[in-house]
Design a protein around this motif. Structure first.
Motif, short mmCIF file in Angstrom:
data_model
loop_
_atom_site.label_atom_id
_atom_site.label_comp_id
_atom_site.label_asym_id
_atom_site.label_seq_id
_atom_site.Cartn_x
_atom_site.Cartn_y
_atom_site.Cartn_z
N GLY A 203 0.79 -1.22 0.00
CA GLY A 203 0.00 0.00 0.00
C GLY A 203 0.82 1.28 0.00
N VAL A 204 2.08 1.22 -0.46
CA VAL A 204 2.95 2.40 -0.49
C VAL A 204 2.70 3.16 -1.80
CG1 VAL A 204 5.32 3.24 -0.48
CG2 VAL A 204 4.67 1.26 0.93
N PRO A 205 2.30 4.44 -1.75
CA PRO A 205 1.96 5.16 -2.98
C PRO A 205 3.19 5.78 -3.65
CG PRO A 205 1.52 6.56 -1.09
CD PRO A 205 1.99 5.23 -0.54
N PHE A 206 2.98 6.31 -4.87
CA PHE A 206 4.00 7.09 -5.55
C PHE A 206 4.44 8.26 -4.67
CE2 PHE A 206 1.91 6.26 -9.97
CZ PHE A 206 2.57 5.06 -10.09
N ARG A 207 5.58 8.85 -5.01
CA ARG A 207 5.98 10.12 -4.44
C ARG A 207 6.63 10.96 -5.53
NH1 ARG A 207 9.70 9.13 0.54
NH2 ARG A 207 9.83 11.41 0.39
N PRO A 208 6.34 12.25 -5.58
CA PRO A 208 6.89 13.09 -6.65
C PRO A 208 8.37 13.39 -6.49
CG PRO A 208 5.56 14.42 -5.17
CD PRO A 208 5.38 12.98 -4.74
N ASP A 209 8.85 13.43 -5.25
CA ASP A 209 10.25 13.77 -4.98
C ASP A 209 11.12 12.52 -5.11
OD1 ASP A 209 9.01 12.64 -2.76
OD2 ASP A 209 10.26 13.72 -1.32
N PHE A 210 11.32 12.07 -6.33
CA PHE A 210 11.95 10.77 -6.54
C PHE A 210 13.42 10.74 -6.15
CE2 PHE A 210 13.23 6.95 -8.89
CZ PHE A 210 12.20 6.09 -8.54
N GLU A 211 14.02 11.90 -5.90
CA GLU A 211 15.37 11.88 -5.38
C GLU A 211 15.43 11.16 -4.03
OE1 GLU A 211 13.48 15.80 -4.08
OE2 GLU A 211 13.51 14.52 -5.87
N ALA A 212 14.30 11.17 -3.29
CA ALA A 212 14.24 10.46 -2.02
C ALA A 212 14.26 8.95 -2.22
CB ALA A 212 12.98 10.86 -1.25
N VAL A 213 14.03 8.50 -3.45
CA VAL A 213 14.11 7.08 -3.78
C VAL A 213 15.45 6.76 -4.46
CG1 VAL A 213 13.04 5.20 -5.07
CG2 VAL A 213 11.61 7.00 -4.06
N LEU A 214 15.80 7.56 -5.46
CA LEU A 214 17.02 7.25 -6.21
C LEU A 214 18.27 7.35 -5.34
CD1 LEU A 214 18.17 6.46 -8.93
CD2 LEU A 214 18.41 8.89 -9.47
N THR A 215 18.31 8.29 -4.42
CA THR A 215 19.50 8.44 -3.58
C THR A 215 19.79 7.19 -2.76
OG1 THR A 215 19.51 10.85 -3.54
CG2 THR A 215 20.49 9.73 -1.65
N PRO A 216 18.83 6.63 -2.01
CA PRO A 216 19.15 5.39 -1.28
C PRO A 216 19.43 4.21 -2.21
CG PRO A 216 16.84 5.99 -0.97
CD PRO A 216 17.51 7.16 -1.61
N VAL A 217 18.80 4.18 -3.39
CA VAL A 217 19.12 3.12 -4.34
C VAL A 217 20.58 3.23 -4.78
CG1 VAL A 217 18.65 2.27 -6.67
CG2 VAL A 217 16.75 2.79 -5.13
N LEU A 218 21.02 4.45 -5.10
CA LEU A 218 22.41 4.64 -5.49
C LEU A 218 23.36 4.37 -4.32
CD1 LEU A 218 22.21 7.86 -7.71
CD2 LEU A 218 22.42 5.47 -8.45
N ASP A 219 22.95 4.72 -3.11
CA ASP A 219 23.77 4.40 -1.94
C ASP A 219 24.03 2.90 -1.86
OD1 ASP A 219 23.81 7.06 -1.18
OD2 ASP A 219 22.25 6.85 0.35
N ALA A 220 22.97 2.12 -2.08
CA ALA A 220 23.11 0.66 -1.99
C ALA A 220 23.98 0.12 -3.12
CB ALA A 220 21.72 0.01 -2.03
N VAL A 221 23.83 0.67 -4.30
CA VAL A 221 24.57 0.16 -5.46
C VAL A 221 26.05 0.54 -5.39
CG1 VAL A 221 24.84 0.44 -7.96
CG2 VAL A 221 22.57 0.05 -6.99
N THR A 222 26.32 1.80 -5.12
CA THR A 222 27.71 2.27 -5.16
C THR A 222 28.55 1.76 -4.00
OG1 THR A 222 27.09 4.34 -4.02
CG2 THR A 222 27.09 4.36 -6.44
#
Length: 411
Positions: A203-222
């Motif tokens: 039940g987690v909705p979209f969010r417009p501030d996608f930097e709040a998503v991409l930043t932790p994804v990049l943290d995990a990858v890098t």
């Protein structure tokens, strides 16, 4: 005999169904569909029959999944893996087909069949894949990291693939991951807020501030030893053309990015279908009048009402006016000039949802943007070039290979 041109005439009299068929046929290039079984499955579906449309795709998924089980039981693992990948793609279409059904009851069971088939392929497809749990805003995003063949722990360039509003992980395989692995990249796919498992099961909705998503994804990858942190590339398909654009205004670590296509204002695909008089109510702040008139229109078209409910659900807002206001927050015009990342923007002829926005995005970030056009003459028109994924892959990765610091990874 009269001439029949399926490419121009289409595969269905329903525009949405035609586009879905084109998209799935395009996945055949990466092994995620077989042309004959797709066309045979939808051949008898009449326009305006959502039950038959859902049954065609759900039934095709069941049939191909049964083929996979039979091959696996006979020890034919390559055949089983091929069938699991195709089944996962067909179930993915069935998930979206639930939008037009009278009730959402089939949604979770169908999604779970899709994800189960995907996981069976991940486990049997002969690829090196690691499941990840990516911490993000108090939640855990499920991800799959595909390692480039022959990497043997070597730090490689890595493609982070961001999905659109309702795409399946199978569609990301076909859109970008397949091509990335062939060129020596690792590749990550994941469910973000409002996408697939995060919406249907949590039940987690979209969010417009996608930097709040991409930043932790990049943290995990890098942070990984097998990823070269200076050669991470981000790819966004469909509505992720907005999400990636928005995030890049704040997150500058990626070496390059591709948006397929460029999107700056998500709401344009919604408001283009709403009568101007109704929008005047909304713009005047008269939400009551807007909701009243929208409700009347939806009563006259139950199919439109069901589609609205399905499309609105990921935004987490109640009411017609509140939903449109929420969608209007997905606008990158004010922040796009901050982008410093080299950015490839696809611009297909006959773009249905965000026409003109690829060029608009390029004008907002002229120092970093490159626009690549696709045409009907190439068989590459319509949103995300559904029947030209080989051409899209070629142009995308050739552009990446020409950038300083990226070059062509070992394969």
């Amino acid at each position: 005999m009269s001439h029949h041109d399926p490419f121009t005439a289409g595969f269905s009299g329903d525009d949405d169904h035609d586009f879905e068929i084109r998209t799935v046929l395009g996945h055949a290039y990466s092994g995620a569909a077989d042309v004959g079984e797709v066309l045979a499955a939808v051949a008898g579906v009449r326009d305006g029959d959502p039950d038959a449309w859902f049954a065609a795709w759900d039934g095709l998924g069941d049939r191909v999944a049964a083929l996979a089980e039979a091959s696996a039981a006979a020890g034919q693992h390559a055949s089983a893996a091929s069938a699991w990948l195709r089944a996962s793609g067909y179930y993915g279409v069935a998930v979206n087909a639930v939008a037009a059904l009278p009730a959402d009851d089939p949604l979770l069971p169908t999604f779970r069949k899709h994800r189960a088939a995907w996981d069976r392929w991940v486990d049997t497809g002969g690829l090196a894949v690691e499941r990840l749990a990516i911490p993000c805003a108090g939640a855990s995003l499920p991800g799959y990291l595909f390692r480039a063949p022959g990497a043997d722990g070597e730090a490689r360039p890595t493609l982070v693939a961001v999905n659109g509003s309702d795409g399946s992980l199978t569609s990301l395989w076909s859109a970008a991951v397949h091509g990335a692995l062939r060129r020596g990249y690792h590749a990550l796919v994941f469910d973000g807020p409002g996408q697939q498992s995060m919406l249907f099961e949590h039940g987690v909705p979209f969010r417009p501030d996608f930097e709040a998503v991409l930043t932790p994804v990049l943290d995990a990858v890098t942070a990984r030893d097998d990823v070269d942190p200076d050669r991470v590339v981000v790819y966004g398909i469909s509505q992720a053309g907005y999400w990636v654009t928005r995030a890049l205004a704040f997150e500058h670590r990626p070496a390059a990015a591709v948006v397929d296509p460029g999107v700056v204002d998500v709401s344009a695909s919604w408001t283009a279908r709403i009568p101007h008089q109704l929008l005047k109510h909304l713009d005047a702040g008269d939400d009551h009048a807007f909701d009243r008139d929208m409700a009347l229109g939806m009563r006259l078209s139950p199919t439109a009402a069901r589609t609205w409910r399905f499309r609105a659900r990921p935004y987490g807002s109640d009411g017609y006016a509140a939903t449109v206001r929420a969608v209007r927050e997905y606008d990158a015009r004010d922040v796009a000039p901050r982008i410093t990342t080299p950015l490839l923007i696809t611009d297909p002829e006959d773009e249905q949802f965000w026409p003109g926005q690829p060029e608009q995005l390029a004008s907002l970030a002229p120092d970093v943007a490159t626009v690549v056009r696709f045409s009907a003459a190439e068989g590459a028109n319509y949103h995300c070039q559904p029947l030209a994924r080989a051409l899209t892959e070629q142009r995308m990765f050739d552009w990446l290979a020409g950038l300083p610091g990226l070059g062509q990874p070992a394969s």
